[in-house]
Design an enzyme around this catalytic site. Structure first.
Site, mmCIF file in Angstrom:
data_model
loop_
_atom_site.group_PDB
_atom_site.id
_atom_site.type_symbol
_atom_site.label_atom_id
_atom_site.label_comp_id
_atom_site.label_asym_id
_atom_site.label_seq_id
_atom_site.Cartn_x
_atom_site.Cartn_y
_atom_site.Cartn_z
ATOM 1 N N GLU A 441 -4.399 2.887 -4.368
ATOM 2 C CA GLU A 441 -3.889 3.636 -5.528
ATOM 3 C C GLU A 441 -2.364 3.570 -5.632
ATOM 4 O O GLU A 441 -1.710 4.524 -6.032
ATOM 5 C CB GLU A 441 -4.361 5.100 -5.492
ATOM 6 C CG GLU A 441 -5.842 5.285 -5.351
ATOM 7 C CD GLU A 441 -6.654 4.478 -6.344
ATOM 8 O OE1 GLU A 441 -6.124 4.143 -7.413
ATOM 9 O OE2 GLU A 441 -7.815 4.171 -6.044
ATOM 10 N N GLY A 442 -1.823 2.420 -5.274
ATOM 11 C CA GLY A 442 -0.378 2.233 -5.267
ATOM 12 C C GLY A 442 0.154 2.561 -3.897
ATOM 13 O O GLY A 442 0.094 3.711 -3.459
#
Length: 593
Positions: A441-442
């Protein structure tokens, strides 16, 4: 295997004594009927499900893992049955829209549910967790037809969801993705491409899986401005809501990973699979950001959950394991050695875990309350301010809490010593599971860059000033309270240092944007500590008022004092790192690496 006891007392402290959620929620028409008794009843039942149903599957699920056979994925023993219990109890619909079969309860309550689920079994929890993100994206950007087709099934948990972003050649840089979407005469699209690292992408726990897929239309602009979002079901829905023909979307393989073994991380092949657009053409990232931001907040809750479960078991072990004598003399002379809890370094590790867990709980529950305000408050200005605070602090939730979780789960192994390194005790699994939270998620480096570059410097610190005003107001209100000085003074000090550091980096960035990249990670640690210092000071204020009545409050104050004395001071080193700039990074020529 250890144990898990839902931390209900601390959860209730945060909700009712720190955040006063009952009054906050009752100011919103959608939640005007909710009260503390309802909140407590829900989290108590959720705690039973987490501790009694999915926690016993955590270690066995890790050992068994998922199995792939010719596109079919089988989850570990007991997972499907536990999910059916979850669905039958109505947990997936907790905070969903009543218009689509949801219970309409606040995000604050759903957030508490997910803390406990993540402590009990993070890999299992990813299946319903991603589904909720898909629900939110469709609820925000889907057409009425798409909403009527999918939302009730996602809200009930009958169908699950995924987010399909990453491709073999691109992860964070979605601007170079290659999956294609060819328009059809009936308004659908044929989606062709390969996605990787798709959590929960294929499994046997639900009858249908709804993929949200990023792809490019013919002739779309290059980069992120040419990405569209599509809903691509595993089985095409019939008009009556039942599953119909199989869509040509399949699992090519599953990854063999360091951790989260019992969640299927899939290669998803789309071979002309039928999909329908969500949102506007070439603006898919705007729609997907609803799910991405929900996922980032969810990953922060994973970090909190893992920190809490590691702490609980390390604490229990430290009380029972005897080894050597206390340096100041035997504390338990009737035993052949003292429990390792008496040793200062063991206490340091346990208190680090506890301080980061309780600080994260206060912070994330406050964030969930801001989301409720953003979605449901009648005052537009309140909604706007809440939205700005959530946007600003989402990178801190994701990165700061998960970095702390990896540190804390390692402390859990260390407290156990050699036994912590052995799989049967369960502690090493928490380290392996925690490691991915810093990546997906980054990555946390990307989160730090987002915080400094996009959330702070891009608007000249406007959002940061809003949070800073809350900190400053608290400092001014309680600065004359003699009992609060040990908390107020360091909080005020770090707030001033963050303001100065932000201005300094901003000035450097005007001449060289690489200065932002060089400073962003240590800067994120400093801001994360400022946020935690604010919430620890607030918790200390509540505890000071009640410490004579209950050991709970005495322990809260002791943990607050530890945080300010032992953890907050690391900001001095990070400030120096951030100020050191880009020069020592740039001086190393590429060919010298």
């Amino acid at each position: 295997m250890g144990s898990y006891i839902p931390p209900l007392r601390d959860m209730q402290f945060v909700m009712h004594e720190l955040l006063n959620v009952e009054a906050e929620l009752q100011a919103m028409p959608a939640h005007a009927e909710i009260d503390a008794d309802t909140i407590n009843a829900v989290i108590e039942e959720a705690g039973k499900f987490a501790s009694e149903v999915i926690f016993p599957l955590n270690q066995s699920g890790d050992q068994e893992g998922c199995h792939w056979n010719d596109t079919v994925v089988t989850t570990p023993k007991g997972y499907k049955e536990a999910y059916q219990q979850y669905v039958e109890a109505g947990w997936p619909s907790l905070s969903c829209d009543p218009a689509y079969g949801g219970q309409g309860l606040p995000i604050s309550l759903n957030n508490a549910l997910y803390e406990m689920l993540n402590s009990a079994n993070i890999a299992w929890t990813m299946y319903p967790g991603l589904s909720h993100g898909a629900y939110e994206a469709l609820h925000a950007h889907g057409t009425d037809e798409l909403k009527n087709t999918y939302l009730a099934k996602l809200a009930s948990g009958e169908w699950t969801g995924t987010m399909c972003l990453t491709e073999p050649h691109c992860g964070t840089d979605l601007g170079i993705l290659r999956t294609k979407a060819d328009p059809q005469d009936d308004g659908s699209y044929k989606i062709t491409g390969t996605k990787i690292f798709i959590s929960s992408g294929e499994h046997d726990m639900a009858e249908n899986i709804i993929h949200l897929v990023l792809a490019r239309l013919p002739g779309a602009p290059t980069g992120t401005k040419g990405i569209s979002l599509f809903v691509v079901p595993k089985f095409l829905p019939n008009a009556d809501g039942s599953v119909g023909a199989r869509n040509p979307v399949s699992c090519g393989s599953i990854e063999h990973k360091m951790g989260i073994h019992s969640n299927s991380t899939c290669v998803i092949n789309l071979d002309g699979a039928l999909g329908w657009m969500v949102g506007e053409p070439n603006k898919g990232l705007q729609a997907m950001f609803v799910m991405m931001n929900a996922a980032r907040l969810g990953v922060g809750m994973q970090g909190l959950g893992l920190t809490e479960i590691s702490y609980q078991n390390a604490r229990n072990y430290a009380k029972e394991r005897i080894q050597m004598r206390a340096l100041s003399g035997a504390k338990h002379p009737e035993k052949e050695a003292d429990p390792i809890l008496v040793h200062p370094d063991v206490r340091r590790m346990l208190l680090t875990q506890r301080a980061y867990a309780e600080g994260a709980r206060a912070f994330t529950y406050w964030i969930a309350l801001q989301i409720d305000r953003e979605l449901s408050h009648p005052d537009e200005s309140v909604r706007k301010e809440a939205a700005d605070l959530v946007a600003l602090l989402t990178p801190i939730v994701k990165a700061f809490i998960t970095d702390n979780a990896f540190e804390c789960t390692n402390h859990g192994v260390q407290v156990y010593g050699g036994h912590g390194f052995i799989a049967e005790w369960g502690m090493e699994q928490y380290v392996r599971d925690a490691r991915i939270t810093q990546i997906y998620e980054g990555t946390n480096g990307v989160q730090a860059l987002d915080l400094l570059g996009r959330k702070i410097l891009s608007d000249m610190g406007a959002k940061m000033k809003k949070f800073g005003e809350q900190v400053r107001s608290f400092v001014e209100e309680h600065g004359v309270d003699a009992k609060m000085q040990e908390f107020i003074n360091p909080l005020g000090d770090i707030a001033v240092k963050v303001e100065k550091l932000t201005m300094e980096i901003g000035m450097k960035a005007m001449t060289n944007q690489d200065e932002v990249g060089a400073a962003s990670v240590p800067y994120q640690r400093v801001v994360g500590h400022m946020v935690f210092a604010y919430f620890w000071a607030r918790m200390a204020k509540v505890a000071l008022e009640k410490e004579s009545t209950d050991d709970f409050y005495k322990a809260k104050l002791a943990t607050a004092r530890f945080y300010f004395a032992k953890l907050l001071p690391e900001t001095a080193g990070y400030i120096r790192q951030a100020r050191a700039g880009n020069a020592t990074l740039a001086d190393m020529k590429d060919e010298w690496f």
